[in-house]
Design a protein around this motif. Sequence first.
Motif, PDB file in Angstrom:
ATOM      1  N   GLY A 180     -13.618  57.123-100.895  1.00 20.18           N
ATOM      2  CA  GLY A 180     -12.231  56.264-101.009  1.00 20.18           C
ATOM      3  C   GLY A 180     -11.282  56.987-102.094  1.00 20.18           C
ATOM      4  O   GLY A 180     -11.523  57.851-102.817  1.00 20.18           O
ATOM      5  N   SER A 181     -10.350  56.218-102.367  1.00 17.76           N
ATOM      6  CA  SER A 181      -9.007  56.817-102.989  1.00 17.76           C
ATOM      7  C   SER A 181      -9.427  56.355-104.553  1.00 17.76           C
ATOM      8  O   SER A 181      -9.913  55.403-104.791  1.00 17.76           O
ATOM      9  CB  SER A 181      -7.707  56.209-102.748  1.00 17.76           C
ATOM     10  N   VAL A 183      -8.896  54.760-108.059  1.00 16.41           N
ATOM     11  CA  VAL A 183      -8.327  53.625-108.341  1.00 16.41           C
ATOM     12  C   VAL A 183      -8.318  53.670-109.894  1.00 16.41           C
ATOM     13  O   VAL A 183      -9.294  53.656-110.455  1.00 16.41           O
ATOM     14  CB  VAL A 183      -9.243  52.202-108.030  1.00 16.41           C
ATOM     15  N   ASN A 185      -8.192  52.003-113.569  1.00 19.40           N
ATOM     16  CA  ASN A 185      -8.619  51.040-114.285  1.00 19.40           C
ATOM     17  C   ASN A 185      -8.484  51.223-115.907  1.00 19.40           C
ATOM     18  O   ASN A 185      -8.434  52.264-116.392  1.00 19.40           O
ATOM     19  CB  ASN A 185     -10.277  50.756-114.152  1.00 19.40           C
ATOM     20  N   THR A 218     -13.294  48.371-109.281  1.00 20.71           N
ATOM     21  CA  THR A 218     -13.589  49.552-108.138  1.00 20.71           C
ATOM     22  C   THR A 218     -12.857  50.637-108.695  1.00 20.71           C
ATOM     23  O   THR A 218     -11.690  50.866-109.033  1.00 20.71           O
ATOM     24  CB  THR A 218     -12.727  48.871-106.980  1.00 20.71           C
ATOM     25  N   LYS A 220     -13.389  53.774-106.584  1.00 18.33           N
ATOM     26  CA  LYS A 220     -12.827  54.299-105.544  1.00 18.33           C
ATOM     27  C   LYS A 220     -12.728  53.228-104.411  1.00 18.33           C
ATOM     28  O   LYS A 220     -13.592  52.697-104.226  1.00 18.33           O
ATOM     29  CB  LYS A 220     -13.749  55.366-105.024  1.00 18.33           C
ATOM     30  N   LYS A 221     -11.665  53.226-103.643  1.00 13.18           N
ATOM     31  CA  LYS A 221     -11.324  52.256-102.834  1.00 13.18           C
ATOM     32  C   LYS A 221     -11.569  53.052-101.364  1.00 13.18           C
ATOM     33  O   LYS A 221     -10.679  53.742-101.063  1.00 13.18           O
ATOM     34  CB  LYS A 221      -9.992  51.504-102.879  1.00 13.18           C
ATOM     35  N   ASP A 223     -11.766  52.870 -96.934  1.00 14.03           N
ATOM     36  CA  ASP A 223     -11.272  52.072 -95.971  1.00 14.03           C
ATOM     37  C   ASP A 223     -11.998  51.562 -94.889  1.00 14.03           C
ATOM     38  O   ASP A 223     -11.482  51.477 -93.654  1.00 14.03           O
ATOM     39  CB  ASP A 223     -10.010  52.894 -95.518  1.00 14.03           C
ATOM     40  N   ALA A 275     -16.509  44.158-100.568  1.00 13.01           N
ATOM     41  CA  ALA A 275     -16.276  45.693-100.909  1.00 13.01           C
ATOM     42  C   ALA A 275     -16.212  46.241 -99.590  1.00 13.01           C
ATOM     43  O   ALA A 275     -16.736  45.657 -98.578  1.00 13.01           O
ATOM     44  CB  ALA A 275     -17.150  46.185-101.797  1.00 13.01           C
ATOM     45  N   THR A 276     -15.772  47.512 -99.368  1.00 12.10           N
ATOM     46  CA  THR A 276     -15.613  48.380 -98.393  1.00 12.10           C
ATOM     47  C   THR A 276     -16.408  49.501 -98.241  1.00 12.10           C
ATOM     48  O   THR A 276     -16.535  50.019 -99.457  1.00 12.10           O
ATOM     49  CB  THR A 276     -14.010  48.580 -98.115  1.00 12.10           C
ATOM     50  N   SER A 279     -16.135  52.921-100.823  1.00  8.12           N
ATOM     51  CA  SER A 279     -15.891  52.366-101.962  1.00  8.12           C
ATOM     52  C   SER A 279     -16.815  52.660-103.253  1.00  8.12           C
ATOM     53  O   SER A 279     -18.207  52.661-102.749  1.00  8.12           O
ATOM     54  CB  SER A 279     -15.673  51.085-102.335  1.00  8.12           C
ATOM     55  N   ILE A 281     -18.258  51.097-106.863  1.00 11.35           N
ATOM     56  CA  ILE A 281     -17.627  50.087-107.918  1.00 11.35           C
ATOM     57  C   ILE A 281     -18.768  50.056-108.986  1.00 11.35           C
ATOM     58  O   ILE A 281     -19.876  50.677-108.787  1.00 11.35           O
ATOM     59  CB  ILE A 281     -17.983  48.614-107.048  1.00 11.35           C
TER      60      ILE A 281
END
Length: 322
Positions: A180-181, A183, A185, A218, A220-221, A223, A275-276, A279, A281
């Motif tokens: 994922g993208s 994020v 923090n 999170t 990395k997020k 999709d 969560a997806t 990702s 976390i």
Amino acid sequence: MRKIPAALAVLTLAVVSLTGCSMPGASGCTRPAVPDQDVMDLIKVSGSTDAAPQVDVRTPFHTTDVSFQDVETGDGTPITSDKQLVVVDISVVSGKTGEVVAKTGYSGDLTSVRPVSALSGLFPKMGDALHCATEGSRVVLAVPPGGVEAQTAASIGLAGDESAVAVIDLRKVYLPKADGSNVYNTGQGLPTVVRAPDGRPGIIVPDGAPPTKLAVQTLKKGDGEVVTGDVPVRVHYTGVLWDAKTVFDTTWDGEPKSITLDSVVPGLATALKGATVGSQIMVVVPPDKGYGDQAQGSIPAGSTLVFVVDILGLDAPATTTQ
């Protein structure tokens, strides 16, 4: 599992990030060239990818090297590592007779998950045949003598000097790591995470007291699909003790793990739900959301736990399409 000092783990990751290399990700993943198109022209594969293929081979068929071709190209996750988990259907055809000598069930059951390396063990001369192949693809292999593992070949009636044709349908391909993208923090006194090229995280726990409430970030997020708890989720994770700053458990030394939300500590279950896929976390679990005042193996009573979890895919219940 033995405890690994976090500082040593971070040092190792730092070295890997400078000197290591990894296979290209989905955006830059290119299928290798087919070694021998003349050989592939002797094989015709037809039929729906939802069922066993119809394979017509000009016999006697012989090849001296592995060649391969995508009959159908899927648009799902690509294979970039032999440690990746996949679900496949396979048909094997005799080069002498042109008859199917072995095949999987083609039942639509997506629960038979195995690493790509298991397929390399079945076809030891496979080479790059599955590199960058994508979920939903149908790949045809021309297999030379000795290209099927000896015990398997004997069990299905392939002679030692016999070539074969294999058709592999990639039903499901799990991610090798969170894709994922990134994020942003803020620090907030929480651990920081570094990653090796293969995705393995190193967790740097700060000095000072841990938070008293559940903390979730999170990193990395993704999709992909949402973790609901209705089906198991396939993850890579590393767990660290806040006080000792040591790793108490990790899946990165082996295969990703399939977990249900009711099989993990409450704090981790809360963090994973919603969560997806794709990702990564980080979860800081205080004792009242972890194991409380009970020791658990190498985890002392009253421990604050830190988890970094890569969500690689959702497992499917057994289904029948035929």
